[in-house]
Design an enzyme around this catalytic site. Structure first.
Site, PDB file in Angstrom:
ATOM      1  N   VAL A  69       0.858  -1.190   0.000  1.00 48.00           N
ATOM      2  CA  VAL A  69       0.000   0.000   0.000  1.00 48.00           C
ATOM      3  C   VAL A  69       0.895   1.241   0.000  1.00 48.00           C
ATOM      4  CG1 VAL A  69      -1.696   1.335   1.316  1.00 48.00           C
ATOM      5  CG2 VAL A  69      -1.915  -1.151   1.190  1.00 48.00           C
ATOM      6  N   ALA A 114       4.501   4.054   2.976  1.00 48.94           N
ATOM      7  CA  ALA A 114       4.024   2.816   2.353  1.00 48.94           C
ATOM      8  C   ALA A 114       4.194   1.672   3.337  1.00 48.94           C
ATOM      9  CB  ALA A 114       4.830   2.524   1.090  1.00 48.94           C
ATOM     10  N   LYS A 115       3.612   0.554   3.041  1.00 43.75           N
ATOM     11  CA  LYS A 115       3.849  -0.655   3.835  1.00 43.75           C
ATOM     12  C   LYS A 115       3.483  -1.849   2.972  1.00 43.75           C
ATOM     13  CE  LYS A 115       5.185  -1.617   8.093  1.00 43.75           C
ATOM     14  NZ  LYS A 115       6.126  -0.824   8.904  1.00 43.75           N
ATOM     15  N   GLY A 116       4.109  -2.983   3.278  1.00 42.80           N
ATOM     16  CA  GLY A 116       3.791  -4.199   2.531  1.00 42.80           C
ATOM     17  C   GLY A 116       3.749  -5.395   3.450  1.00 42.80           C
ATOM     18  N   ASP A 155      10.588  -5.285   8.407  1.00 47.55           N
ATOM     19  CA  ASP A 155       9.614  -5.092   9.482  1.00 47.55           C
ATOM     20  C   ASP A 155       9.476  -6.449  10.174  1.00 47.55           C
ATOM     21  OD1 ASP A 155       7.712  -3.042  10.645  1.00 47.55           O
ATOM     22  OD2 ASP A 155       6.302  -4.630  10.230  1.00 47.55           O
TER      23      ASP A 155
END
Ligand code: NAD
Length: 425
Positions: A69, A114-116, A155
């Site tokens: 995202v 953002a992050k995934g 992460d």
């Protein structure tokens, strides 16, 4: 954690994106954001769901759902980690991506958020399977990733090895070695000195600053740290080095409490050989959630979201909560802690040391010139101190919590840039 059809919901029946939105709304009110700008800032720019198939050792095919995202790129390329966990879902990733936007703005680095994540259980996968998943995920997102577009980082359950696979896969496709496409890489592959410790170091720096504000001397401070991974272990270790007494630690195996103080060096050595805190005999075992309620001055949740909720917030005995993890306190719990006079140094400030040194890594990759650890730590210290002081001042000026102060700072910086860039049509 409980589950709804749209993903996990906290024990307060509020998904992480709603929780983020509630704090954003308060900041928007103070900033008098116009409704259009409000809608624009809250909505993710892009939400990508990809299917990641891999062939297992026995020839069968396993299919995983994965996400990336991009929340906002007004300030620059989007930046944010990738997590591997069985309960990863789109709502969680959306919230984490938005937090990255505000976090980068709070520490004034030129990145968006953002992050995934990949919905998988990495403990049940071999190294070879993890590599296959990582490479296929990267290949599926080639259009999204890029040093000037979107830059992932480690992460939960991902590390420098995973970043090296992403960097290699991307580089193979663009036919040149592109180190700046990810951060958190191994040192000899373009990683930055000090990156591994950066989030925990940032946690330590803001904790010291907060303690100074309330007149709590390090040698009087008793600390409990939840989670003993990258963030938790380094936070515990550096706070111990500063003279604080670490009285409680935990990981997924449970909690360990010793009011007389835990020898953190001994724990680190234990972890190196056992990879878990289970069986550690330097403290009494205690239920992981009960640990949060034990007597201490500083509580550092550094594991996952939704750990301090309306259910346990009335029992928290710490004077200060420093959020090493992203989203460990629900919006309902925030209110309770605030009413009880417990100071919360919010995630978007407290754990911003990681993205700050990720930014340093990206800068060094692009310059092709590498800084000493001393330089990295000095620059990090300056940024964490200045950011803390700005958040603290805003919170005082508006008579709001540090969390709302941090949101006001972050959201305002992004909103100003959006206004000046204008809306392209
Ligand atoms: P990690 O995978 O290295 O460690 C997570 C730790 O939490 C492990 O010790 C695990 O056993 C423990 N844990 C998991 N569930 C637990 C539970 N219910 N109770 C107690 N312990 C539990 O992950 P990390 O990189 O240290 O990240 C931790 C948190 O910090 C996450 O919220 C992450 O998004 C956030 N964060 C990480 C970074 C970074 O640079 N790594 C930067 C900013 C924020």
């Amino acid at each position: 954690m409980q589950y709804s059809e749209s993903g996990p919901v906290s024990r307060d029946e509020e998904n992480p994106f709603e929780s983020m939105k509630r704090r954003f709304e308060v900041a928007a009110h103070y900033l008098d954001l116009k409704p259009g700008i409000y809608d624009y800032l809250i909505a993710p720019e892009k939400q990508v769901i990809v299917t990641v198939p891999i062939q297992m050792d026995d020839g069968t095919v396993q299919v995983y759902e994965a996400y990336r995202v991009i929340h906002n790129t007004a300030l620059g390329p989007s930046k944010g980690g990738i997590r591997y966990a069985p309960d990863v879902n789109l709502d969680e990733i959306k919230a984490l991506a938005a937090w990255m936007t505000w976090k980068c703005a709070v520490v004034r680095i030129p990145f968006g958020g953002a992050k995934g994540g990949i919905k998988c259980d990495p403990t049940r996968l071999t190294q070879v399977q993890l590599e296959k998943i990582t490479r296929r995920y990267t290949a599926n997102l080639l259009e999204i990733f890029g040093p000037e577009k979107d830059v992932p980082a480690p992460d939960v359950n991902t590390n420098s090895q995973v970043m090296a696979w992403i960097m290699d896969t991307y580089s193979m496709h663009v036919q040149k070695t592109e180190t700046a496409v990810v951060t958190g890489k191994p040192l000899f592959l373009g990683g930055s000195r000090g990156r591994r410790e950066a989030t925990g170091r940032g946690v330590m720096l803001v904790t010291m600053r907060m303690m100074e504000k309330i007149g709590l001397a390090p040698k009087e401070a008793r600390v409990i740290v939840q989670g003993f991974g990258n963030v938790g272990s380094v936070s515990a270790s550096l706070l111990h080095e500063q003279g604080c007494k670490v009285v409680g630690i935990s990981d997924i195996s449970g909690g360990y409490y010793n009011p007389g103080g835990i020898d953190v060096k001994k724990v680190i050595t234990y972890m190196e050989s056992h990879k878990t805190l289970e069986g550690f005999d330097g403290a009494d075992p205690i239920d992981g959630m009960e640990l949060l309620k034990q007597d201490c001055d500083v509580l550092v949740p550094a594991a996952r979201e939704d750990q301090i909720t309306s259910k346990n917030a009335p029992d928290i005995r710490a004077k200060i909560v420093v959020e090493g993890a992203n989203g460990p306190t629900t919006a309902k719990a925030d209110k309770i802690l605030d009413e009880r006079g417990i100071l919360v140094v919010p995630d978007i400030l407290a754990n911003a040391g990681g993205v700050t040194v990720s930014y340093f890594e990206w800068v060094q990759n692009r310059m092709g010139y590498y800084w000493s650890e001393k330089d990295v730590n000095k620059r990090l210290k300056r940024i964490m101190k200045e950011s803390f002081d700005e958040v603290y001042r805003l919170a005082k000026d508006h008579n709001v919590s540090l969390r709302i102060g941090a949101y006001i700072l972050g959201v305002d910086r992004v909103a100003k840039v959006v206004r000046i860039r204008g809306i392209y049509a």
